[in-house]
Design a protein around this motif. Structure first.
Motif, mmCIF file in Angstrom:
data_model
loop_
_atom_site.group_PDB
_atom_site.id
_atom_site.type_symbol
_atom_site.label_atom_id
_atom_site.label_comp_id
_atom_site.label_asym_id
_atom_site.label_seq_id
_atom_site.Cartn_x
_atom_site.Cartn_y
_atom_site.Cartn_z
ATOM 1 N N ALA A 1 18.250 -9.367 -33.691
ATOM 2 C CA ALA A 1 18.438 -10.403 -32.705
ATOM 3 C C ALA A 1 19.108 -10.066 -31.529
ATOM 4 C CB ALA A 1 18.954 -11.748 -33.244
ATOM 5 N N ALA A 2 20.491 -9.544 -32.005
ATOM 6 C CA ALA A 2 21.284 -8.958 -30.954
ATOM 7 C C ALA A 2 20.889 -7.818 -29.854
ATOM 8 C CB ALA A 2 22.551 -8.344 -31.483
ATOM 9 N N ALA A 3 20.191 -6.988 -30.550
ATOM 10 C CA ALA A 3 19.433 -5.975 -29.541
ATOM 11 C C ALA A 3 18.511 -6.448 -28.801
ATOM 12 C CB ALA A 3 18.972 -4.799 -30.728
ATOM 13 N N ALA A 4 17.785 -7.315 -29.249
ATOM 14 C CA ALA A 4 16.433 -7.699 -28.697
ATOM 15 C C ALA A 4 16.897 -8.598 -27.360
ATOM 16 C CB ALA A 4 15.515 -8.770 -29.382
ATOM 17 N N LEU A 5 17.966 -9.164 -27.453
ATOM 18 C CA LEU A 5 18.633 -9.885 -26.263
ATOM 19 C C LEU A 5 19.315 -8.862 -25.229
ATOM 20 C CD1 LEU A 5 20.222 -12.972 -27.780
ATOM 21 C CD2 LEU A 5 18.328 -13.080 -26.539
ATOM 22 N N THR A 6 20.016 -7.975 -25.941
ATOM 23 C CA THR A 6 20.429 -7.164 -24.633
ATOM 24 C C THR A 6 19.588 -5.982 -24.325
ATOM 25 O OG1 THR A 6 21.178 -5.536 -26.642
ATOM 26 C CG2 THR A 6 22.971 -7.085 -25.803
ATOM 27 N N TRP A 7 18.395 -5.693 -24.845
ATOM 28 C CA TRP A 7 17.254 -5.048 -24.515
ATOM 29 C C TRP A 7 16.782 -5.712 -23.299
ATOM 30 C CZ3 TRP A 7 14.420 -0.443 -26.301
ATOM 31 C CH2 TRP A 7 13.389 0.164 -25.537
ATOM 32 N N LYS A 8 16.469 -7.217 -23.728
ATOM 33 C CA LYS A 8 16.050 -8.019 -22.552
ATOM 34 C C LYS A 8 16.852 -8.236 -21.055
ATOM 35 C CE LYS A 8 15.554 -12.917 -21.889
ATOM 36 N NZ LYS A 8 15.584 -14.355 -22.571
ATOM 37 N N VAL A 9 18.322 -8.041 -21.349
ATOM 38 C CA VAL A 9 19.143 -8.283 -20.020
ATOM 39 C C VAL A 9 18.975 -7.045 -19.111
ATOM 40 C CG1 VAL A 9 21.540 -8.266 -19.535
ATOM 41 C CG2 VAL A 9 20.644 -9.596 -21.214
ATOM 42 N N VAL A 10 18.934 -5.788 -19.928
ATOM 43 C CA VAL A 10 18.689 -4.490 -19.141
ATOM 44 C C VAL A 10 17.420 -4.403 -18.583
ATOM 45 C CG1 VAL A 10 18.825 -1.967 -19.343
ATOM 46 C CG2 VAL A 10 20.532 -3.386 -20.811
ATOM 47 N N GLU A 11 16.413 -4.983 -19.054
ATOM 48 C CA GLU A 11 15.007 -4.695 -18.578
ATOM 49 C C GLU A 11 15.211 -5.725 -17.438
ATOM 50 O OE1 GLU A 11 10.631 -4.422 -20.220
ATOM 51 O OE2 GLU A 11 11.749 -6.200 -20.873
ATOM 52 N N TYR A 12 15.448 -7.021 -17.550
ATOM 53 C CA TYR A 12 15.361 -7.835 -16.394
ATOM 54 C C TYR A 12 16.400 -7.428 -15.227
ATOM 55 C CZ TYR A 12 15.664 -11.899 -13.740
ATOM 56 O OH TYR A 12 15.287 -12.901 -12.741
ATOM 57 N N ILE A 13 17.408 -6.808 -15.401
ATOM 58 C CA ILE A 13 18.481 -6.302 -14.429
ATOM 59 C C ILE A 13 17.456 -5.042 -13.535
ATOM 60 C CG2 ILE A 13 20.197 -4.818 -13.726
ATOM 61 C CD1 ILE A 13 21.683 -6.338 -16.016
ATOM 62 N N GLU A 14 16.823 -4.287 -14.435
ATOM 63 C CA GLU A 14 15.918 -3.261 -13.585
ATOM 64 C C GLU A 14 14.544 -3.566 -12.927
ATOM 65 O OE1 GLU A 14 14.534 1.295 -14.423
ATOM 66 O OE2 GLU A 14 14.696 -0.054 -15.970
ATOM 67 N N LYS A 15 14.182 -4.486 -13.581
ATOM 68 C CA LYS A 15 12.500 -4.990 -13.282
ATOM 69 C C LYS A 15 12.333 -6.290 -12.814
ATOM 70 C CE LYS A 15 10.622 -1.342 -16.509
ATOM 71 N NZ LYS A 15 9.802 -1.211 -17.713
ATOM 72 N N LYS A 16 13.465 -7.117 -13.141
ATOM 73 C CA LYS A 16 13.204 -8.470 -12.660
ATOM 74 C C LYS A 16 12.147 -9.041 -13.648
ATOM 75 C CE LYS A 16 16.613 -8.777 -9.827
ATOM 76 N NZ LYS A 16 17.231 -7.315 -10.261
ATOM 77 N N LYS A 17 11.793 -8.822 -14.808
ATOM 78 C CA LYS A 17 10.739 -9.347 -15.631
ATOM 79 C C LYS A 17 11.332 -8.878 -17.160
ATOM 80 C CE LYS A 17 6.693 -8.768 -12.522
ATOM 81 N NZ LYS A 17 6.810 -10.138 -12.346
ATOM 82 N N VAL A 18 10.869 -9.755 -17.898
ATOM 83 C CA VAL A 18 10.975 -9.333 -19.564
ATOM 84 C C VAL A 18 9.646 -9.255 -20.003
ATOM 85 C CG1 VAL A 18 12.040 -10.394 -21.413
ATOM 86 C CG2 VAL A 18 13.352 -10.708 -19.268
ATOM 87 N N LEU A 41 24.156 -5.338 -30.199
ATOM 88 C CA LEU A 41 24.502 -5.571 -28.915
ATOM 89 C C LEU A 41 24.383 -4.083 -28.103
ATOM 90 C CD1 LEU A 41 26.974 -8.022 -29.019
ATOM 91 C CD2 LEU A 41 24.774 -8.520 -28.234
ATOM 92 N N ILE A 42 24.849 -2.942 -29.057
ATOM 93 C CA ILE A 42 25.246 -1.877 -28.280
ATOM 94 C C ILE A 42 23.670 -0.932 -28.345
ATOM 95 C CG2 ILE A 42 26.094 0.775 -28.718
ATOM 96 C CD1 ILE A 42 28.678 -0.941 -29.645
ATOM 97 N N ALA A 43 22.959 -0.993 -29.297
ATOM 98 C CA ALA A 43 21.800 -0.528 -29.663
ATOM 99 C C ALA A 43 20.680 -0.835 -28.576
ATOM 100 C CB ALA A 43 21.246 -0.937 -31.045
ATOM 101 N N GLY A 44 20.674 -2.125 -28.223
ATOM 102 C CA GLY A 44 19.493 -2.716 -27.099
ATOM 103 C C GLY A 44 19.769 -1.743 -26.074
ATOM 104 N N PRO A 45 20.801 -1.651 -25.170
ATOM 105 C CA PRO A 45 20.977 -1.050 -23.950
ATOM 106 C C PRO A 45 21.089 0.487 -24.316
ATOM 107 C CG PRO A 45 22.565 -2.643 -23.871
ATOM 108 C CD PRO A 45 21.972 -2.587 -25.369
ATOM 109 N N ALA A 46 21.204 0.931 -25.307
ATOM 110 C CA ALA A 46 21.460 2.403 -25.571
ATOM 111 C C ALA A 46 19.921 2.902 -25.995
ATOM 112 C CB ALA A 46 22.241 2.675 -26.832
ATOM 113 N N CYS A 47 19.017 2.339 -26.699
ATOM 114 C CA CYS A 47 17.772 2.740 -26.820
ATOM 115 C C CYS A 47 16.886 2.368 -25.700
ATOM 116 C CB CYS A 47 17.164 1.800 -28.048
ATOM 117 S SG CYS A 47 18.124 2.364 -29.849
ATOM 118 N N TYR A 48 16.985 1.532 -24.753
ATOM 119 C CA TYR A 48 16.401 1.058 -23.750
ATOM 120 C C TYR A 48 16.455 2.501 -22.869
ATOM 121 C CZ TYR A 48 14.796 -0.948 -19.322
ATOM 122 O OH TYR A 48 14.012 -0.931 -17.916
ATOM 123 N N ALA A 49 17.988 2.827 -22.536
ATOM 124 C CA ALA A 49 17.965 3.954 -21.835
ATOM 125 C C ALA A 49 17.290 5.440 -22.320
ATOM 126 C CB ALA A 49 19.652 4.279 -21.801
#
Length: 426
Positions: free
Chosen positions: A266-283, A316-324
């Motif tokens: 659940a935590a990684a899903a949310l932080t992936w979503k945050v990074v994706e929205y910051i970059e693409k303005k979509k989820v 929380l760390i895994a979401g952005p790291a795996c997105y990157a």
């Protein structure tokens, strides 16, 4: 009485080096049987649908069929020699740290009365089945790296060789009495053995094969995100067996591993979503599902060593790291890891394994005593190097026997019709 004792002694099984006489834990066996079914569900149909929804329509059947082929090959390889090499006790003290034995070819020496000494309350046949599901999903994960361009004959040969020559030794090093387990490397359910191992192998395959036709110049989009949603949901449910089943019993450790699994996802899903929205303005749906899987991967090595607070931080760390890793690094280095086998499983496994050394606590598991990042890094280094070199050698073997890549015409037409003579209706 004396005669009865003698008969009982005669009935006792002759034990191999890795075995113990079975002392049945009925509750533990019930839970491990359930977990075995859940982990098998992760590959069929979970991973098959997860990957199948992300490829183009002309390659859906081929992608799903790869998971079926891996299941069939690995099941038999595990029965013939994989289990023996991974969990057998080698008579040579010099070889035991590196590889098991061939004492149990075709499961000779395994009976209804034996257990693996790691879990003396679990029938060995059940232990073999549970571990087989791990052996199945590991090479199945690799197929995401070379989706839409790999020959099916090559897949079958690659899977057989990789299971014996790469998976079985690394499994032995960590879980079968090998040198990494003895060195204090903590891997509760497969951060190194499953995810880093498959992720690195996938990266080597992607680079060795080269990019798909049109990659980087044509728009390549997922044909059915709903299939991916179904597959990801099955992975999430199956992962409860993967992580909580690795407790080996229906106990308190199983409970915390189960909770940690859900929280990290659940935590990684949310932080992936945050990074994706910051970059693409979509989820995107696939983005959030990728975040779920990233959290599941990262918590795998830590599930039975950390408390729920540690699990949330890891997620929380895994979401952005795996997105990157899946988006930015792949784009920067221009390799075609089709479905992010390395981006999620390789990177997530690395992160989770290292953070296990940070957050492992004896309040959850006494084996966490002395946990440290250095030991975890050592395990990862051995896994990365061996997996990369072993995979490269196997790719060369396949290249000069079955061949590796489909023809340009077959790739353009789609693997469904070219390799399997089937296609989804328009």
């Amino acid at each position: 009485m004396a005669a009865g004792a003698a008969n009982a002694q005669d009935a006792a099984p002759a034990l191999l080096g890795h075995q113990a006489a079975l002392e049945l834990d009925s509750a533990g066996a019930s839970w491990l049987g359930t977990s075995t079914a859940l982990v098998l569900l992760m590959t069929l149909p979970g991973l098959a649908l997860f990957y199948g929804g992300m490829v183009r329509k002309k390659n859906v059947i081929a992608t799903i069929t790869q998971s079926v082929g891996v299941f069939a090959v690995v099941s038999l390889v595990w029965f013939i020699a994989g289990y023996s090499l991974a969990f057998g006790q080698n008579e040579s003290a010099g070889l035991q740290p590196f590889i098991g034995s061939l004492d149990m070819l075709f499961l000779n020496g395994v009976s209804l009365k034996t257990a693996n000494a790691l879990l003396p309350g679990i029938p060995e046949f059940l232990f073999i089945s549970f571990q087989m599901t791990f052996a199945i999903i590991t090479p199945a994960l690799i197929t995401g790296a070379f989706a839409e361009r790999f020959k099916y004959s090559a897949l079958l040969l690659f899977t057989a060789l990789w299971s014996l020559l790469v998976y079985a030794p690394i499994c032995h090093w960590v879980w079968g009495g090998g040198f990494l387990g003895s060195a204090g490397v903590l891997d509760f359910a497969g951060g190194a053995v499953v995810h880093v191992n498959s992720g690195v192998a996938g990266l080597v395959c992607a680079i060795f094969l080269g990019r798909r036709k049109g990659y980087g110049t044509e728009v390549i989009t997922a044909h059915n995100p709903v299939l991916t949603m179904i597959g990801a949901s099955l992975l999430l449910v199956g992962w409860i067996g993967f992580n909580a089943g690795s407790a080996g019993a229906a106990n308190d450790l199983m409970g915390v591993a189960l909770l940690n699994t859900i929280l990290a996802a659940a935590a990684a899903a949310l932080t992936w979503k945050v990074v994706e929205y910051i970059e693409k303005k979509k989820v995107s749906l696939i983005g959030m599902l990728s975040g779920v899987v990233a959290g599941l991967v990262a918590i795998t090595p830590a599930a039975g060593f950390v408390d729920p607070k540690g699990a949330v931080i890891i997620g929380l760390i895994a979401g952005p790291a795996c997105y990157a890793s899946s988006v930015w690094i792949k784009k920067l280095l221009r390799y075609d890891d089709s479905l992010d086998a390395f981006g999620i499983h390789g990177a997530g496994g690395l992160i989770g394994a290292l953070l296990t050394g940070v957050f492992a606590t004896t309040a959850i598991n006494s084996l966490s005593e002395g946990a440290n990042v250095g030991a975890q890094a050592l395990g990862l280094l051995w896994t990365i190097v061996y997996s990369a070199v072993g995979t490269l050698i196997i790719l060369f073997i396949c290249k000069f026997t079955t061949g590796l890549r489909v023809s340009e015409a077959e790739e353009a037409a789609g693997l469904d019709t070219s390799l399997h003579g089937e296609a989804l209706e328009h």
